[in-house]
Design an enzyme around this catalytic site. Sequence first.
Site, PDB file in Angstrom:
ATOM      1  N   ASP A 103       0.829  -1.213   0.000  1.00 30.27           N
ATOM      2  CA  ASP A 103       0.000   0.000   0.000  1.00 30.27           C
ATOM      3  C   ASP A 103       0.858   1.255   0.000  1.00 30.27           C
ATOM      4  OD1 ASP A 103       0.888  -0.614   2.556  1.00 30.27           O
ATOM      5  OD2 ASP A 103      -1.016  -0.239   3.558  1.00 30.27           O
ATOM      6  N   ASP A 106       7.048   3.882   3.286  1.00 26.30           N
ATOM      7  CA  ASP A 106       7.279   5.066   4.104  1.00 26.30           C
ATOM      8  C   ASP A 106       8.789   5.141   4.403  1.00 26.30           C
ATOM      9  OD1 ASP A 106       6.787   7.183   5.883  1.00 26.30           O
ATOM     10  OD2 ASP A 106       6.132   5.891   7.499  1.00 26.30           O
ATOM     11  N   PHE A 155       0.191  11.607   7.213  1.00 24.36           N
ATOM     12  CA  PHE A 155      -0.345  10.300   7.604  1.00 24.36           C
ATOM     13  C   PHE A 155      -1.633  10.112   6.809  1.00 24.36           C
ATOM     14  CE2 PHE A 155      -3.054   7.566  10.202  1.00 24.36           C
ATOM     15  CZ  PHE A 155      -2.232   6.457  10.253  1.00 24.36           C
ATOM     16  N   VAL A 156      -1.653   9.104   5.930  1.00 21.18           N
ATOM     17  CA  VAL A 156      -2.792   8.931   5.023  1.00 21.18           C
ATOM     18  C   VAL A 156      -3.669   7.760   5.463  1.00 21.18           C
ATOM     19  CG1 VAL A 156      -1.620   9.978   3.056  1.00 21.18           C
ATOM     20  CG2 VAL A 156      -1.418   7.527   3.422  1.00 21.18           C
ATOM     21  N   ASP A 162      -5.217   2.383   7.358  1.00 22.38           N
ATOM     22  CA  ASP A 162      -6.079   2.533   8.531  1.00 22.38           C
ATOM     23  C   ASP A 162      -5.692   3.681   9.448  1.00 22.38           C
ATOM     24  OD1 ASP A 162      -3.647   1.227   9.457  1.00 22.38           O
ATOM     25  OD2 ASP A 162      -4.723   0.849  11.323  1.00 22.38           O
ATOM     26  N   ARG A 168     -10.135   1.526   6.502  1.00 22.25           N
ATOM     27  CA  ARG A 168      -9.545   0.786   5.387  1.00 22.25           C
ATOM     28  C   ARG A 168     -10.538   0.669   4.235  1.00 22.25           C
ATOM     29  NH1 ARG A 168      -4.738  -1.680   7.191  1.00 22.25           N
ATOM     30  NH2 ARG A 168      -4.731  -2.348   9.353  1.00 22.25           N
TER      31      ARG A 168
END
Length: 184
Positions: A103, A106, A155-156, A162, A168
């Site tokens: 996903d 980072d 922060f996505v 989530d 989600r």
Amino acid sequence: MILETYTKGLQTLIAEEEIKTRCEILGKEITEHYKGKDLVVIGFLKGVFPFFADLVRHIGLPIRCDFIGVSSYGSRTATSGVVRLTSDITQPVNNCEILIVEDIVDTGLTMKYLLDTMKMKGAASVEICSLLSKPSRRKVPVTIHFPGFEVDDHFVVGYGMDWGERLRNLRYIGYYPEGPPELE
Ligand code: 5GP
């Protein structure tokens, strides 16, 4: 319990239509790149599940699908890089081409762990497709062969990602300009 408790202050970062279009393009690129090869597409749980389902349906090859899960220690919004395998793939992958689907990359620490794990299993090649990437947060270099979108240091949430295990199921990706709401 209502959805708005969690979506309060949430701004759309990437809309549903943009995600759809990107999945189509990535699926075509992957099809072209792996034509004639024995490809195993491995999804990284849990956050990958909507992206994985949308992406693989645009791959026109007889791929095999599998999943891998890890737990990592850290705060709610960042990983520590101390990663432990919680569920492994279910089939042999020696001499196969592997595409790890994630996903978001980072710091890159989780991806480094996954790459090392797959190489140890004897894969012929291991490449990465990640829907999102936050290059400014990287702690270890990671080459994303099939990138979706680059995002700033937000922060996505949504589309698999989530906030405290919720959101989600959103069809878009958002972020909180004022920071995520408190969780009880
Ligand atoms: P890394 O090891 O690259 O620092 O982190 C990778 C994992 O951390 C991702 O697969 C995802 O589960 C989680 N993660 C990293 N950034 C975010 C984010 O902005 N939002 C959410 N919900 N999870 C994130």
